[in-house]
Design a protein around this motif. Structure first.
Motif, mmCIF file in Angstrom:
data_model
loop_
_atom_site.group_PDB
_atom_site.id
_atom_site.type_symbol
_atom_site.label_atom_id
_atom_site.label_comp_id
_atom_site.label_asym_id
_atom_site.label_seq_id
_atom_site.Cartn_x
_atom_site.Cartn_y
_atom_site.Cartn_z
ATOM 1 N N SER A 16 104.141 54.413 33.644
ATOM 2 C CA SER A 16 104.521 55.548 34.474
ATOM 3 C C SER A 16 106.037 55.725 34.443
ATOM 4 O O SER A 16 106.787 54.820 34.777
ATOM 5 C CB SER A 16 104.050 55.323 35.905
ATOM 6 N N SER A 24 97.236 55.349 36.163
ATOM 7 C CA SER A 24 96.145 55.824 35.308
ATOM 8 C C SER A 24 94.852 55.086 35.645
ATOM 9 O O SER A 24 94.851 54.062 36.327
ATOM 10 C CB SER A 24 96.504 55.601 33.840
ATOM 11 N N ARG A 25 93.763 55.607 35.125
ATOM 12 C CA ARG A 25 92.458 54.977 35.349
ATOM 13 C C ARG A 25 92.439 53.565 34.757
ATOM 14 O O ARG A 25 91.891 52.642 35.345
ATOM 15 C CB ARG A 25 91.367 55.848 34.702
ATOM 16 N N GLU A 26 93.051 53.406 33.584
ATOM 17 C CA GLU A 26 93.101 52.085 32.954
ATOM 18 C C GLU A 26 93.885 51.087 33.810
ATOM 19 O O GLU A 26 93.505 49.928 33.938
ATOM 20 C CB GLU A 26 93.731 52.178 31.551
ATOM 21 N N GLU A 27 94.981 51.563 34.404
ATOM 22 C CA GLU A 27 95.792 50.695 35.260
ATOM 23 C C GLU A 27 95.008 50.288 36.511
ATOM 24 O O GLU A 27 95.036 49.129 36.925
ATOM 25 C CB GLU A 27 97.093 51.396 35.656
ATOM 26 N N LEU A 28 94.295 51.229 37.106
ATOM 27 C CA LEU A 28 93.480 50.902 38.284
ATOM 28 C C LEU A 28 92.372 49.923 37.919
ATOM 29 O O LEU A 28 92.096 48.977 38.669
ATOM 30 C CB LEU A 28 92.894 52.185 38.887
ATOM 31 N N ASP A 29 91.728 50.141 36.766
ATOM 32 C CA ASP A 29 90.682 49.213 36.323
ATOM 33 C C ASP A 29 91.245 47.812 36.118
ATOM 34 O O ASP A 29 90.624 46.823 36.488
ATOM 35 C CB ASP A 29 90.046 49.700 35.022
ATOM 36 N N ARG A 30 92.445 47.725 35.532
ATOM 37 C CA ARG A 30 93.063 46.426 35.304
ATOM 38 C C ARG A 30 93.380 45.738 36.632
ATOM 39 O O ARG A 30 93.166 44.531 36.785
ATOM 40 C CB ARG A 30 94.347 46.590 34.487
ATOM 41 N N GLN A 31 93.854 46.503 37.601
ATOM 42 C CA GLN A 31 94.158 45.917 38.913
ATOM 43 C C GLN A 31 92.901 45.377 39.581
ATOM 44 O O GLN A 31 92.922 44.296 40.161
ATOM 45 C CB GLN A 31 94.825 46.960 39.808
#
Length: 75
Positions: A16, A24-31
């Motif tokens: 970002s 992003s969706r990928e960042e939220l999934d990783r978290q």
């Protein structure tokens, strides 16, 4: 406090450029994966449930078998 994020601490978005942009969706999934893991990361819970179920069922079957033998011996 240090700036490194450990387990349970929120992570900074990597890609970002503007802090006001949502992650992003990928960042939220990783978290979420970092915080909770997956079912494969903790297989002991499923294994314990299967073993406990087997133990209960075999105990009930043994008890019923023993009861049947006692009832037949009394005839």
């Amino acid at each position: 406090m240090t700036s490194s994020s450990g387990p349970g601490e929120p992570h900074e978005p990597r890609s970002s450029s503007d802090p006001a942009d949502p992650p992003s969706r990928e960042e939220l999934d990783r978290q979420v994966r970092d915080h909770y893991g997956t079912w494969r990361d903790q297989p002991r819970g499923l294994a314990c449930a299967v073993i406990a179920g087997f133990l209960v069922l075999t105990t009930v079957a043994f008890g019923l078998g023993l009861l049947w033998v006692i009832m037949m011996a009394g005839r």
